[in-house]
Every structure is written in C-alpha cells, then in structure tokens.
Design an enzyme around this catalytic site. Sequence first.
Site, PDB file in Angstrom:
ATOM      1  N   PRO A   1       8.080   5.382  10.648  1.00 49.80           N
ATOM      2  CA  PRO A   1       8.822   5.929   9.501  1.00 49.80           C
ATOM      3  C   PRO A   1      10.334   5.952   9.679  1.00 49.80           C
ATOM      4  CG  PRO A   1       7.845   7.682  10.797  1.00 49.80           C
ATOM      5  CD  PRO A   1       7.347   6.405  11.400  1.00 49.80           C
TER       6      PRO A   1
ATOM      7  N   GLY B   1       6.763   1.867   8.576  1.00 50.93           N
ATOM      8  CA  GLY B   1       5.487   2.578   8.682  1.00 50.93           C
ATOM      9  C   GLY B   1       4.437   1.732   9.360  1.00 50.93           C
ATOM     10  N   ASP B   2       3.266   1.686   8.726  1.00 50.74           N
ATOM     11  CA  ASP B   2       2.187   0.824   9.216  1.00 50.74           C
ATOM     12  C   ASP B   2       2.151  -0.412   8.329  1.00 50.74           C
ATOM     13  OD1 ASP B   2      -0.504   0.712  10.867  1.00 50.74           O
ATOM     14  OD2 ASP B   2      -0.914  -0.008   8.838  1.00 50.74           O
TER      15      ASP B   2
ATOM     16  N   PRO C   1      55.127   7.705  49.305  1.00 48.63           N
ATOM     17  CA  PRO C   1      55.965   8.006  50.472  1.00 48.63           C
ATOM     18  C   PRO C   1      55.130   8.619  51.601  1.00 48.63           C
ATOM     19  CG  PRO C   1      56.838   9.018  48.469  1.00 48.63           C
ATOM     20  CD  PRO C   1      55.481   8.522  48.149  1.00 48.63           C
TER      21      PRO C   1
ATOM     22  N   ALA D   1      11.228  10.951   5.928  1.00 51.54           N
ATOM     23  CA  ALA D   1      10.430  11.583   6.983  1.00 51.54           C
ATOM     24  C   ALA D   1      10.819  11.034   8.350  1.00 51.54           C
ATOM     25  CB  ALA D   1       8.946  11.342   6.728  1.00 51.54           C
TER      26      ALA D   1
ATOM     27  N   ASP E   1      11.998  -5.374   6.772  1.00 47.25           N
ATOM     28  CA  ASP E   1      12.160  -4.697   5.488  1.00 47.25           C
ATOM     29  C   ASP E   1      13.519  -4.022   5.458  1.00 47.25           C
ATOM     30  OD1 ASP E   1       9.624  -5.335   4.866  1.00 47.25           O
ATOM     31  OD2 ASP E   1       8.804  -3.306   5.003  1.00 47.25           O
TER      32      ASP E   1
ATOM     33  N   MET F   1       5.656   5.567  -2.923  1.00 46.67           N
ATOM     34  CA  MET F   1       6.368   4.981  -4.061  1.00 46.67           C
ATOM     35  C   MET F   1       6.086   5.784  -5.320  1.00 46.67           C
ATOM     36  SD  MET F   1       5.678   0.994  -3.119  1.00 46.67           S
ATOM     37  CE  MET F   1       4.041   1.230  -2.451  1.00 46.67           C
TER      38      MET F   1
ATOM     39  N   LYS G   1      11.799  -5.273  -0.056  1.00 44.12           N
ATOM     40  CA  LYS G   1      12.262  -4.466  -1.170  1.00 44.12           C
ATOM     41  C   LYS G   1      12.967  -3.213  -0.717  1.00 44.12           C
ATOM     42  CE  LYS G   1       9.240  -5.365  -4.957  1.00 44.12           C
ATOM     43  NZ  LYS G   1       8.615  -4.693  -6.053  1.00 44.12           N
TER      44      LYS G   1
HETATM   45  N1  SAH Z   1       4.104   0.585   5.149  1.00 47.42           N
HETATM   46  C1  SAH Z   1       4.838   1.772   4.822  1.00 47.42           C
HETATM   47  C2  SAH Z   1       4.893   2.000   3.339  1.00 47.42           C
HETATM   48  C3  SAH Z   1       5.678   0.945   2.603  1.00 47.42           C
HETATM   49  S1  SAH Z   1       5.806   1.264   0.886  1.00 47.42           S
HETATM   50  C4  SAH Z   1       4.222   2.958   5.551  1.00 47.42           C
HETATM   51  O1  SAH Z   1       3.169   2.827   6.161  1.00 47.42           O
HETATM   52  O2  SAH Z   1       4.829   4.020   5.550  1.00 47.42           O
HETATM   53  C5  SAH Z   1       7.357   2.090   0.784  1.00 47.42           C
HETATM   54  C6  SAH Z   1       7.136   3.573   0.558  1.00 47.42           C
HETATM   55  O3  SAH Z   1       6.826   4.188   1.775  1.00 47.42           O
HETATM   56  C7  SAH Z   1       8.339   4.319   0.066  1.00 47.42           C
HETATM   57  O4  SAH Z   1       8.479   4.208  -1.344  1.00 47.42           O
HETATM   58  C8  SAH Z   1       8.002   5.731   0.448  1.00 47.42           C
HETATM   59  O5  SAH Z   1       7.059   6.290  -0.423  1.00 47.42           O
HETATM   60  C9  SAH Z   1       7.297   5.504   1.765  1.00 47.42           C
HETATM   61  N2  SAH Z   1       8.177   5.687   2.932  1.00 47.42           N
HETATM   62  C10 SAH Z   1       8.565   4.751   3.827  1.00 47.42           C
HETATM   63  N3  SAH Z   1       9.322   5.315   4.793  1.00 47.42           N
HETATM   64  C11 SAH Z   1       9.396   6.619   4.515  1.00 47.42           C
HETATM   65  C12 SAH Z   1      10.007   7.737   5.136  1.00 47.42           C
HETATM   66  N4  SAH Z   1      10.706   7.623   6.269  1.00 47.42           N
HETATM   67  N5  SAH Z   1       9.869   8.951   4.571  1.00 47.42           N
HETATM   68  C13 SAH Z   1       9.154   9.101   3.440  1.00 47.42           C
HETATM   69  N6  SAH Z   1       8.559   8.084   2.823  1.00 47.42           N
HETATM   70  C14 SAH Z   1       8.669   6.865   3.346  1.00 47.42           C
END
Ligand code: SAH
Length: 462
Positions: free
Chosen positions: A226, A303-304, A43, A413, A249, A384, A271
Amino acid sequence: MRHFPIFLDTSDRRIALAGGGAAALAKLRLLMKTEARLIVYSPAPAEEITAWAAEGRLTLKHRPFVAGDARGAALVYAAEEDAVRDAQVAQIGRAEGALVNIVDNLADSAFITPAIVDRDPVTVAIGTEGAAPVLARAIKARLEAQLSPVLGRIATAGKAFRSAAERLAPGRARRDFWAEYYDSAGPRAHEQGGEAALRPALEALLERHLGAEPAPGRVDLVGAGPGDPELLTLKARRLLDAADVVIHDRLIAPEILELARREATLIAAGKEGFGPSTPQQDINALMIEHARSGAHVVRLKSGDPGVFGRLDDEAEALDAAGIDWAIVPGITSAAAATAAIGQSLTRRGRNGSVRLLTGHDVKGFAEQDWRALAAPGAVAAIYMGKRAARFLQGRLLMHGAAPDTPVTIVENASRPDQQVVAARLAELPGALDGLAGPAVLLFGLAPRAAANMLPEIQEALS
Ligand code: SAH
C-alpha cells in the site's frame, strides 16, 4: 540534501592543514590515507606529526598558516581549535580559492568530512550533515562488520579485470558476471587461495559466462503493497534490485521506486484515479517488448497485483507472447486500511466472510450482491469507491442496510499522510470531501476505539 557527497581525486593535489593538536591529528590520520600532498602548518606540532614528517608522509612547516599558503591547495582544514585563528585560516583559504573545512564548525565550512568505511578501492562515506555524529558512527560500525575485510583486495582484482570482462555483452551479461564474482566466486577464491587466486578465478568465471546462453527475458508481476516501503515483501525488494526494467503504476510511492537498481529503466504506466492513463494494450506491449529484448521486467503494481490490478489481462498477453512470468503477491490496501483502524477483516461471530469490491468497473458503477451486503454484520472493503459513494449508499439503503452502519474511510493507508474518517453509511458521500488520495472504504467496520456495533450484532455476540 545540503551537502552533496562526491569523491575527490587527491592524486597530485595539495591539502593544507593549519593546527598541530588533537583535532589536527584526527584529521591527518584520515588524510594520510589519500594520495594528496599534505602540508601542515604549526609552530608547535604534536610529536606524531613531527614523526610523520620525518617519515615523509607529510610536509611540516613550523610556523603559523599565513596568506599565500592556500594558493594551489584543493582543500584547507582549519584545525587550530581556536575560533579566532580558525576564522583567519578559513578567510585566507577562501580568498585563495580553496574549499575550507573548519573542524567542528559545520556552519562556516564549505564541506564536511564524512565517517568512512575504508576497503580501498571501495569507500563508503557516511554523512548526517552534522545532525547525529553518534548515528554516523553506529552506521559505520554496522558496515564495518558487514563488509569483508578482504573486500578491497577482491575489488582491486576486479578493477584490473574490467577490460577483459568487456568481452561479455554490455548490460545483463556483464552484470551477471560481476554479480557472481562479488557475491560468491571472488570471496570463495580468496578464502581458498588468497589474493593470488583471484585472477585465475576471474578468468575461469569469464570463460564460463562467455559460453553461457544468454538468459531469456521474463516478467514478474509484483505487488508493491500500500505504500509503506517496510510493507514490501523481501522477494519484491530482491526483484526490484535485480530488474532491468520496472514498469510501475502511478500510485507507487517514490520511496519504493528508490529501491530499484540505479541503472534500471523506470517507466510510469497505468492509472491515477481518473487522471491520465496508459491503455492496457500499451502496457502489455511494453512488457513484451522489453522481455523479448532479454530484459528482466518487474511490473510493479500497488497493493496486491491480483486485487483490481488487471493482472489477468497482463498474464494472458504474456502467455500469448510466450514469455515467462510469475506473480509476487503484496499487501492489499484493504489489509493495510483495516490494520490502520485496529480491526480485523473477518471476526468470529461478526463476519465469516469479507468482500473486496470495486466502486466502478470499466462499464461504470459496479453492481453487487446488495442484499448480502446489506445484511447485518457484513463487511466489505470498497476500492475505487470515492466517485461511486453516492451510488453505493443508495443501493445499500435500498436493500435494507441500516443508515448508521459504520463506514470507515482510510486514505493513503500506511503512508505518512494516512487519514482515517470514521463515518456512517448515511454520511456518504460528504464524509469523503477533501480526500484527494487513494482511499479504501471499509463498509461495516468502525475504528476499534470508536467501535459502535449494531444492536443485532451485539446481541449475536452476547
Ligand atoms: N492492487 C491494489 C488496488 C489497485 S486499484 C491493491 O491491492 O491495493 C486502486 C485502488 O486501490 C484505489 O482507488 C484505492 O481504492 C486503493 N488503494 C491503493 N493504495 C491505497 C492506499 N495506500 N490507501 C488506500 N487505498 C489505496
């Protein structure tokens, strides 16, 4: 996500707005950018609204919003700035089948209006579900600065060229063409010749791309770190953004997979602890098959990729298939685990070397140079190692390691659910009880705060 963002087609739709004050003005400025037919009920409307009505930008009804006014409207905005009136408007709107927004009343609104960065036809909508309007504005400011003001024109020219670009094969060829247009060719043409230069630039670019050999497929073996997405390398991020296929992975965090291009095919392989696994040969075959079809494959490993990652198997298979590949390193979990406990992997006067061990290999528990490991000050990161903990403990004690040697277990980690257990060699494997995630055992390292070094080391350091 309570509010799901969508883009509503406003052409030939009606949007009704009740109110004529400041809240109405703010919403109308936004709504006038759309193609909707706007009808304002007030309005006593503000001067601007009367002026917009005179310009034909909206229809103004100098009366309150009443039953029947929402009929056929897609959206209704209650912008009376009066809780009772707004509730009435909302009730009418809902009863008549419209989606209703009450300005500044999230709880009673069926939808909310995002902060918008407008480079029509490119529109960025930012929402925080009402949690932090200040943050939305900050993000908007950042995007405004980042997106070229002429992006809209470049996109408009691109849109008009879409059917012409269909001469390129769908998928990679087309994507490369558009990427080059938006990344460089388009902005450059606009800078040099304005809007008129865009079409000729598109045509020239298309001719060049039509003549180009299709790029062969390739595989990048990429470390994802990680788990914390911030621990990805810039290169890994870039490749994820470019990949056609990501074979990852199972350990890879979902936040990292989110960074893959939306159209990319994601394949989980590999795995998970002792769980289901994809045979290595199948993974190799997958990589080869996709690369042969011309895809850019990212083989993403936790990881690496070169640390317990079966990298060599994959590289050899790719070599045998004549496929181009490269390795992109990543942060290995041992590095993240030591960072988590405030330690370093090597330290002058303590350990001049560090071992990366696996608790088990394909043949079972893995044998190591136990004597060297049992020596005072030795440091090892054990991957592992959970299942092998009792075996490791037995071997190390047998070779003379002190039972009170620190062993710090870091599970997950760098992830939000990271857990650190500071233990002693004598306390394995019980110290691992209840840890279900991936874990690294840091043998010879205690968390810095609880550092409790062996007397021999203290002596050596003093
Ligand atoms: N290429 C990976 C390792 C692969 S083998 C690297 O460089 O880290 C898989 C193993 O890595 C797991 O059994 C564990 O021991 C380790 N892993 C991978 N990620 C992880 C994380 N965030 N914290 C702790 N251990 C880890």
